[in-house]
Scaffold this active site. Structure first.
Site, PDB file in Angstrom:
ATOM      1  N   ASP A 404      15.101  52.609  -5.401  1.00 53.01           N
ATOM      2  CA  ASP A 404      15.966  53.778  -5.488  1.00 53.01           C
ATOM      3  C   ASP A 404      15.323  54.901  -4.673  1.00 53.01           C
ATOM      4  OD1 ASP A 404      17.994  55.535  -6.441  1.00 53.01           O
ATOM      5  OD2 ASP A 404      16.598  56.276  -7.949  1.00 53.01           O
ATOM      6  N   LYS A 405      16.087  55.926  -4.356  1.00 50.59           N
ATOM      7  CA  LYS A 405      15.526  57.039  -3.587  1.00 50.59           C
ATOM      8  C   LYS A 405      15.149  58.209  -4.496  1.00 50.59           C
ATOM      9  CE  LYS A 405      17.868  60.158  -1.323  1.00 50.59           C
ATOM     10  NZ  LYS A 405      17.181  61.424  -1.672  1.00 50.59           N
TER      11      LYS A 405
END
Length: 1051
Positions: A404-405
């Site tokens: 995920d960012k």
């Protein structure tokens, strides 16, 4: 009332089938309807698996579902039923040891669950009964009870909020243990309820229990004397979930609607799917090979036995005459019995104790991760967490990393950077926005409207002051998202301060220090589908205004195009620089428009069926024809050592995919900052923008782009490991968005798009980094599943920190949760949890590498030492007329794997470091040496098997060569078969133990103790056991001599 009951009885009201009716305080409704107490489950929480009564049968059933355990059970039963050459103890004792150890381990774990359940179930809570406050245990709460909860207590069941000590009739809760959100959430009491709960007469009609934490549909009927019952809608904002904690509120009262195993917390704690490691699959494959060897040995010996007995005089020698029963036995039955006897004799080639050793190695080895001081984070005062010890070795086999960012690559610590109002840029360098606007050409009216929107369009609450000081100096903000707090604080820097909400009135202090009051009419909550949120407020002058903020893709289609052109450039620039952007719009509503919206919202909120769809329709109707004011830019900084970690993972040969819901420009900037994209990287973009081609369908354009990219790359690149077009001269990166991904994964069968998925996968696998933006949580899981099930079944790892990452964490072979700001749902559903992203480097390159090497050596060594053990037994049959005579004593057969050779390999598999862990972290390329199950392929397996065959032959024929020149003992007797077998066994034990010592590179005092201690124990046991056998033999011989009347000579 009567008509409603008749409709429900005859099934004419389909919508009421899936609902329940709850009587608040168990008080009867008005006389028109009699009280029929409904039956609901009690409030006991049961997370345990066994009880005292079912533990033994249930545990045994589960253990014998394993093929190895069931196989040894069959062997044991054969030994009991059939006349076999070895005692049933030889198979029964190891099996009993394995079953007992596993049962104790599982029983202890279940006892801990029972203990945790009792702590929850016996917790004392306060309940209102007949106007009095009474204490009772949590497990005795019933649906309909009115429960009192004070600050910092957890809710004992799912409650509807009836009353709060706060003046604005709200309360704050944290749900970190439920949905992973660590920020405070605001919940509201049911409007128009009685202040005196003792006189409250009401029923609650709501949906049946279901696990969605964010969904609740119900309505409350409030009865008053001689009046029609008032109906109030109930939603998630009124529901307090079991497991959540009351914060910043002194006391609340709520009525229990779901209890025990029907609470949303209990429904969400269902067991996760069992993940199996690649090592376990290799063990099963090797077991099949050794099972074939076992059957082959038994068949060969059975066949040769009857061939040998077919010779004259061999079947019935003079010294071994057959009984009449043996002569009458069917030949084929006798052959089958002999086959089973040989199977029993050679069954030790299948190492049942290996399963116990592997389980112990995984369980004990997992503590090294928890104990690693490098994983300790002083900020949260926590270290790493191991939720699943069965996958330790998978950490050393990862080929694809899905990350995920926000909150994973970045800190999720938002800071307001700048804003754009009516096309003019405002930076933080000058906190007086008004003066900047004059210089930049902006208008004061638009500025103040924009800042008011930031102060009003949110769900932020102000913490209660604890001292008599000016509120602006001491009050903090409470919000469910750090973005909202950053925007409110950003407005403060430009002169507008949000002072809080009191009795549905929002107060804002403007630049002139005047307090403005706005009546909060409705909140149109944010959801990931709309990607925006709005508020409806009424000013003092009576004007009704709608303020809306959201993603640019959600706001731009709902405002005028000329306004978009002035703002779009700033939004795209901020996104390119890696900032999170939100657009702000407003709308002035007429009285007719508001009345229509208010009626629609109230009707939709009262609906029990399709409430969300009806609310969405009203939201979309209200949020049209707005005017765009401006946009904001909020910075989310990179995690500590994020770039170095990603660089190390790529150096180890892993492909990194970034799966995020953010816009493409922001995510692309983050990838450059993390060094996933280099400036020289050629980016292949497959987004809605690249598919735009007038006169052609998106599907046709998608297929054309995909095929052109595949054809343009060198064919030879596919055969060069690792699979990638990228070379020393050129790197390739791939970008795709959620809309295009839907075309790829959900292509219709009637279109010529059956090859989309394979083309997409082919492109992705030949790029060093893939960026998937604008992704929904379900799409993240689809991506992981697609790669996981592709050709070669690569090992995948997903890492994230929020509730939206749970789906991909559960889907991947290994799931990693980060103990970040978005709470703990990802941590709870993960296999391993770490405080920071930087710890992933050591977890994989250090611990993962060593875990895999250790368990691979353990598995190969176990098969090797058991082959060395049983091969002399097989060869011995050629010299004893295939009589099934054991070569080893029964005690040696039983204790070989349990006592004599088990502890050295267990210690080695826990402590061995063939390469120092610091060297492994500094040289990421070493990870590739063990990738793709390199140490458990058929090549190394064949090497260990041939080594076992060679040494087994050497043991047997070497000792036989020593016995070729007969020698007498000091008592005049010759050495017999037990002496021969004992010498072979002694050479065997010393050889396999010293082989392990030679393979050990990292010596500790534990290794020395178990290796030399095991050999010493064997020698001690042999002298002790040999003395007992010798004494028993002499006693039996003397007894025999006396029986025949001969004088016993001393021996």
């Amino acid at each position: 009332m009567l008509r409603r009951r008749l409709n429900r009885l005859f099934g004419r009201d389909e919508r009421k089938v899936d609902s329940r009716t709850i009587y608040v305080g168990h008080r009867p409704c008005p006389a028109t309807e009699a009280l029929i107490p409904p039956k609901f489950c009690d409030n006991r929480i049961v997370s345990s698996k066994y009880t005292v009564w079912n533990f033994l049968p249930k545990n045994l059933f589960e253990q014998f579902r394993r093929i190895a355990n069931f196989y040894f059970l069959i062997i044991f039963l054969v030994q009991v039923i059939v006349d076999t050459p070895t005692s049933p103890v030889t198979s029964g004792l190891p099996l009993f040891f394995v079953i007992t150890v596993t049962a104790i381990k599982q029983g202890y774990e279940d006892w801990l669950r029972h203990k945790a359940d009792n702590e929850v179930n016996k917790y004392l809570v306060t309940v209102l009964e007949d106007g009095r406050r009474a204490c009772k245990e949590s497990e005795k709460i019933k649906v309909g009870d009115v429960v009192e909860v004070v600050e910092d207590e957890t809710f004992p069941c799912d409650l509807i909020l009836l009353q709060s000590s706060r003046e604005d009739e709200t309360c704050f809760v944290t749900t970190a243990s439920l949905d992973g959100e660590s920020n405070h959430k605001t919940h509201y009491t049911v409007p128009d309820t009685e202040r005196n709960l003792e006189s409250l007469s009401a029923t609650i009609e709501c949906e049946q229990p279901q696990p969605d934490l964010y969904k609740f549909v119900g309505r409350m009927h409030i009865y008053r004397n001689n009046q029609e019952p008032a109906v109030r809608s109930l939603g998630p904002e009124n529901l307090l979930l079991k497991g959540a904690t009351l914060k910043n509120t002194q006391k609340i009262y709520g009525v229990a609607v779901y209890s025990g195993m029907e609470t949303k917390m209990a429904l969400n704690y269902q067991g996760k799917s069992q993940k199996r490691s690649a090592v376990e699959k290799s063990i099963n494959a090797f077991l099949l090979v050794y099972l074939c060897i076992l059957v082959s040995k038994a068949l060969v010996c059975t066949t040769l036995k009857y061939v040998w007995q077919s010779r004259p005089g061999q079947d019935e020698p003079w010294y071994n005459q057959k009984t009449q029963k043996e002569k009458d036995t069917n030949l084929y039955l006798k052959m089958f019995t002999d086959f089973l006897s040989f199977m029993v004799l050679f069954n030790f080639i299948i190492p049942v104790s290996m399963y116990v050793t592997v389980e112990m190695q995984k369980f004990l080895g997992s503590f090294f991760i928890s104990w690693d001081k490098d994983f300790f984070d002083p900020e949260i005062q926590e270290g790493a967490l191991v939720n699943t010890s069965d996958l330790n070795e998978e950490l050393g086999q990862v080929e694809y990393v899905f990350t995920d960012k926000t909150g994973t690559l970045t800190q999720n610590n938002m800071e307001f950077i700048e804003c754009c109002i009516d096309g003019f840029q405002y930076k933080q360098a000058n906190i007086y926005g008004y003066q900047m606007a004059q210089c930049a050409g902006g208008t004061t009216e638009k500025e103040e409207l924009f800042l008011r929107a930031l102060c009003l369009c949110h769900t932020v609450q102000v913490k209660e002051a604890t001292e008599t000081v000016h509120p602006a100096d001491i009050r903090g903000f409470i919000a469910s998202s750090p973005d909202e707090v950053a925007l409110v604080k950003g407005a403060m820097k430009y002169g507008f301060k949000f002072l809080g909400t009191e009795s549905k009135n929002m107060r804002v202090m403007n630049r002139n220090n005047d307090v403005e009051t706005y009546e909060l009419l409705h909140v149109l909550n944010f959801d990931p589908v709309r990607r925006r949120m709005s508020v409806l407020v009424r000013t003092k002058s009576g004007d009704i205004m709608l303020f809306c903020k959201g993603a640019d893709s959600s706001i731009f289609p709902r405002v005028r195009q000329d306004e978009v052109d002035r703002i779009r450039m700033h939004v795209e620039r901020n996104a390119t620089e890696g900032y999170r952007t939100l657009c702000v719009a407003y709308k002035l509503l007429s009285s007719e428009e508001y009345d229509q919206a208010d009626t629609g919202l109230r009707e939709a909120k009262l609906a029990l069926q399709d409430r969300e769809e009806k609310l969405m329709a009203v939201y979309n109707q209200v949020e049209t024809g707005m005017s765009l004011i401006g946009a904001t830019a909020v910075e989310d900084r990179l995690q500590e050592e994020a770039a170095e970690t990603m660089e190390a993972l790529q150096g180890a040969g892993m492909k990194v995919w970034v799966l995020t819901g953010d816009k493409m420009e922001t995510a692309k900037s983050t990838c450059y900052a993390c060094r996933l994209f280099q400036r020289s990287t050629e980016l292949l973009e497959l987004t809605v923008r690249t598919l735009v081609d007038p006169g052609r369908k998106r599907e046709e354009r998608l297929q054309e782009l995909s095929r052109s990219w595949v054809k343009s790359k060198p064919i030879s690149a596919f055969s060069v490991p690792p699979r990638s077009w990228s070379s020393a001269n050129q790197d390739y990166g791939f970008i795709i968005d959620g809309a295009t991904l839907s075309l790829v994964l959900n292509s219709s069968p009637d279109s010529n798009s059956s090859c989309y998925k394979s083309l997409f996968l082919q492109i992705c696998q030949n790029c060093t980094t893939v960026l998937c933006c604008r992704m929904a949580p379900l799409q993240k899981a689809q991506i992981v599943k697609m790669v996981k099930t592709s050709k070669g079944s690569p090992i995948t790892l997903s890492i994230g920190d929020g509730a939206n990452d749970v789906s991909m964490i559960l889907e991947a072979h290994v799931g990693i949760g980060i103990k970040g700001r978005e709470g703990r749902q990802a941590v709870r559903n993960s296999d391993y949890a770490i405080p920071k992203l930087k710890h992933l480097k050591k977890l994989l390159l250090g611990h993962g590498h060593l875990y895999y090497v250790r368990i691979a050596h353990l598995v190969q060594y176990f098969f090797y030492k058991n082959l060395c053990f049983i091969l002399p037994q097989f060869l011995y049959q050629f010299f004893c007329g295939y009589s099934q005579q054991p070569l080893y004593d029964a005690a040696y057969l039983t204790m070989y794997n349990i006592c004599f050779t088990s502890m050295p390999i267990l210690a080695n598999s826990l402590l061995e470091q063939h390469i120092c862990i610091e060297v492994l972290m500094d040289n990421a390329a070493l990870y590739r040496d063990v990738a793709k199950n390199a140490m458990l392929r058929w090549g190394p397996f064949l090497y260990w098997t041939l080594l076992g065959v060679y040494q087994g032959l050497l043991f047997f024929f070497g000792v036989r060569f020593l016995f070729s020149n007969p020698a007498l003992q000091d008592n005049g007797q010759v050495f017999g078969n037990w002496s021969f077998g004992t010498i072979v066994f002694t050479v065997l034990v010393f050889t396999v133990t010293l082989k392990l010592a030679m393979d050990t590179r990292h010596w500790t005092w534990i290794n020395h103790f178990v290796i030399w201690g095991s050999l010493a124990f064997y020698m001690f046991f042999s002298f002790f056991w040999g003395g007992i056998i010798c004494g028993l033999s002499i006693a039996a011989l003397r007894k025999h001599h006396r029986a025949v009347g001969l004088r016993a000579h001393p021996v």
